[in-house]
Design a protein around this motif. Structure first.
Motif, short mmCIF file in Angstrom:
data_model
loop_
_atom_site.label_atom_id
_atom_site.label_comp_id
_atom_site.label_asym_id
_atom_site.label_seq_id
_atom_site.Cartn_x
_atom_site.Cartn_y
_atom_site.Cartn_z
N GLY A 96 28.25 4.78 -10.35
CA GLY A 96 28.21 4.20 -9.02
C GLY A 96 29.12 3.00 -8.88
N ARG A 97 29.01 2.36 -7.73
CA ARG A 97 29.82 1.17 -7.42
C ARG A 97 28.91 0.10 -6.83
N MET A 98 29.14 -1.12 -7.28
CA MET A 98 28.43 -2.27 -6.76
C MET A 98 29.45 -3.19 -6.10
N SER A 99 29.21 -3.59 -4.86
CA SER A 99 30.14 -4.46 -4.15
C SER A 99 29.37 -5.60 -3.49
N PHE A 100 30.04 -6.74 -3.38
CA PHE A 100 29.40 -7.93 -2.83
C PHE A 100 30.47 -8.75 -2.12
N GLU A 101 30.25 -9.01 -0.84
CA GLU A 101 31.15 -9.86 -0.06
C GLU A 101 30.38 -11.07 0.45
N LEU A 102 31.01 -12.22 0.37
CA LEU A 102 30.35 -13.45 0.76
C LEU A 102 31.33 -14.33 1.52
N ALA A 103 30.93 -14.80 2.69
CA ALA A 103 31.74 -15.72 3.48
C ALA A 103 30.84 -16.84 3.98
N SER A 104 31.26 -18.09 3.80
CA SER A 104 30.49 -19.23 4.27
C SER A 104 31.39 -20.14 5.11
N GLY B 118 31.00 -35.49 0.45
CA GLY B 118 30.66 -34.99 1.76
C GLY B 118 29.38 -34.17 1.76
N LEU B 119 28.66 -34.23 2.87
CA LEU B 119 27.47 -33.42 3.10
C LEU B 119 27.66 -32.64 4.39
N GLY B 120 27.06 -31.45 4.43
CA GLY B 120 27.23 -30.65 5.63
C GLY B 120 26.26 -29.49 5.70
N ALA B 121 26.44 -28.69 6.73
CA ALA B 121 25.62 -27.50 6.96
C ALA B 121 26.49 -26.45 7.63
N GLY B 122 26.05 -25.21 7.53
CA GLY B 122 26.82 -24.13 8.14
C GLY B 122 26.08 -22.82 8.07
N VAL B 123 26.82 -21.72 8.00
CA VAL B 123 26.24 -20.39 7.93
C VAL B 123 26.91 -19.61 6.81
N THR B 124 26.15 -18.70 6.22
CA THR B 124 26.65 -17.80 5.18
C THR B 124 26.38 -16.37 5.59
N HIS B 125 27.39 -15.52 5.49
CA HIS B 125 27.21 -14.08 5.74
C HIS B 125 27.49 -13.33 4.44
N ALA B 126 26.57 -12.46 4.05
CA ALA B 126 26.70 -11.72 2.79
C ALA B 126 26.47 -10.23 3.02
N VAL B 127 27.20 -9.41 2.27
CA VAL B 127 27.05 -7.95 2.29
C VAL B 127 26.91 -7.49 0.85
N LEU B 128 25.80 -6.85 0.53
CA LEU B 128 25.54 -6.32 -0.81
C LEU B 128 25.32 -4.82 -0.69
N GLU B 129 26.08 -4.05 -1.47
CA GLU B 129 25.99 -2.59 -1.39
C GLU B 129 26.02 -1.98 -2.78
N VAL B 130 25.16 -1.00 -2.99
CA VAL B 130 25.12 -0.22 -4.23
C VAL B 130 25.09 1.25 -3.85
N ARG B 131 25.98 2.02 -4.43
CA ARG B 131 26.01 3.47 -4.15
C ARG B 131 26.47 4.21 -5.38
N GLY B 132 26.07 5.49 -5.49
CA GLY B 132 26.48 6.26 -6.65
C GLY B 132 25.82 7.62 -6.68
N THR B 133 25.95 8.30 -7.81
CA THR B 133 25.36 9.62 -8.03
C THR B 133 24.67 9.64 -9.38
N GLY B 134 23.60 10.41 -9.48
CA GLY B 134 22.86 10.53 -10.73
C GLY B 134 22.60 11.98 -11.07
N THR B 135 22.71 12.33 -12.33
CA THR B 135 22.45 13.69 -12.80
C THR B 135 21.50 13.63 -14.00
#
Length: 313
Positions: free
Chosen positions: A142-150, A166-183
């Motif tokens: 399978g494949r494991m992928s991870f995207e992160l943007a803050s 410096g101190l601050g605040a904001g937003v984080t967007h994340a995408v986590l995906e796992v896909r594959g085949t098993g036999t």
């Protein structure tokens, strides 16, 4: 008499000597750290390793007797170079907007050679009838992928010509995906099987941010950044958990507008969830209904070195 130079010079010492020579030879070209550029862009190659850890514990009870349950496992993958980017917009000497982006993708294989499982005992003093069961061998690709943007707003609580916090605040967007085949190879009781799977989760959450930057010389900068978020703050996942990210950077200004940097980045997503279920034990055991309650914990960690170039304008 001049002392002879050693034949072998440590690489790190050689790099520092090369970096310090331009500063001594041409001080007029040195960039003052207090003179921030309006925009700073860092383009890097990131070489992360990743690991997934799963743990579970619980208690099974029939109302009179109880048995504790526990299991754990994990998957590790080695590093592959991936792109990483960072953009800073300095609105004022103390205020800035900062964007960070990561992209991780890795193909992974997992193999189980098969085994025999004895039904054993549900509880220590109750024997469950039945012969040992053969578990087939399983191959998973399978494949494991991870995207992160803050994206963060930052205010410099401390701002001096050589040091900034410096101190601050904001937003984080994340995408986590796992896909594959098993036999599976199959056994005398189970036919060979083939299955495909895909799991994807993405969402956005508020985060907290901090950054420390120190310039020991006009051309050299050492910087550390960190972000934190709680999964209950946004809509990334339903499970309880938190996300942490930390980075350390060493940057050298070759010219007023161009620099090079090396560093190390680390981030971790940790989740936990409670579960509850029940099943009927075989009638021959005389146990009846068994209730199971417990907690599942998962951790996804990515870390590795990075290197790249910096543009300032």
């Amino acid at each position: 008499m001049n002392r002879p130079c050693p034949r072998r010079t440590p690489v790190f010492a050689s790099v520092l000597a090369c970096l310090s020579f331009p500063c001594m030879a041409a001080p007029g070209l040195a960039q003052d750290f207090s003179d921030d550029a309006r925009f700073e862009i860092r383009l890097s190659a990131f070489n992360p390793e990743a690991s997934i850890r799963l743990e579970g514990d619980g208690v099974a009870t029939d109302g009179e007797r109880s048995e504790e349950l526990a299991a754990s496992g994990g998957i590790d993958s080695d590093g592959r170079w991936r792109p990483r980017g960072e953009l800073a917009f300095n609105m004022t000497p103390r205020q800035s907007l900062r964007l960070n982006y990561y992209d991780y993708r890795r193909n992974q294989s997992w193999n189980f050679d098969g085994d025999w499982i004895d039904p054993g005992n549900i509880f220590d003093d109750v024997e469950v009838p039945g012969e040992p069961v053969e578990v087939p061998a399983i191959d998973v690709d399978g494949r494991m992928s991870f995207e992160l943007a803050s994206f963060n707003y930052e205010f410099a609580v401390v701002d001096t010509p050589r040091f900034q916090w410096g101190l601050g605040a904001g937003v984080t967007h994340a995408v986590l995906e796992v896909r594959g085949t098993g036999t599976s190879t199959g056994t005398g009781d189970v036919d060979p099987q083939w299955e495909s799977f895909r799991w994807k989760q993405d969402g956005t959450s508020p985060n907290l941010h901090t950054r420390v930057s120190w310039a020991p010389t006009p051309r050299l900068r050492i910087e550390a950044q960190a972000q934190y978020l709680d999964t209950r703050w946004g809509d990334f996942v339903d499970e309880r958990g938190h996300f942490e990210r930390g980075g350390l950077l060493l940057e050298y200004l070759v010219t007023e507008r161009l620099g090079i940097h090396v560093g190390y980045d680390w981030f971790r997503l940790k989740l936990s969830d409670d579960y509850r279920g029940s099943f009927e034990a075989p009638a021959e055991s005389g146990v009846g209904s068994v209730d199971v309650t417990g907690k599942l914990t998962g951790q996804f960690k990515v870390h590795g070195p990075m290197a790249g170039v910096t543009f300032r304008f």
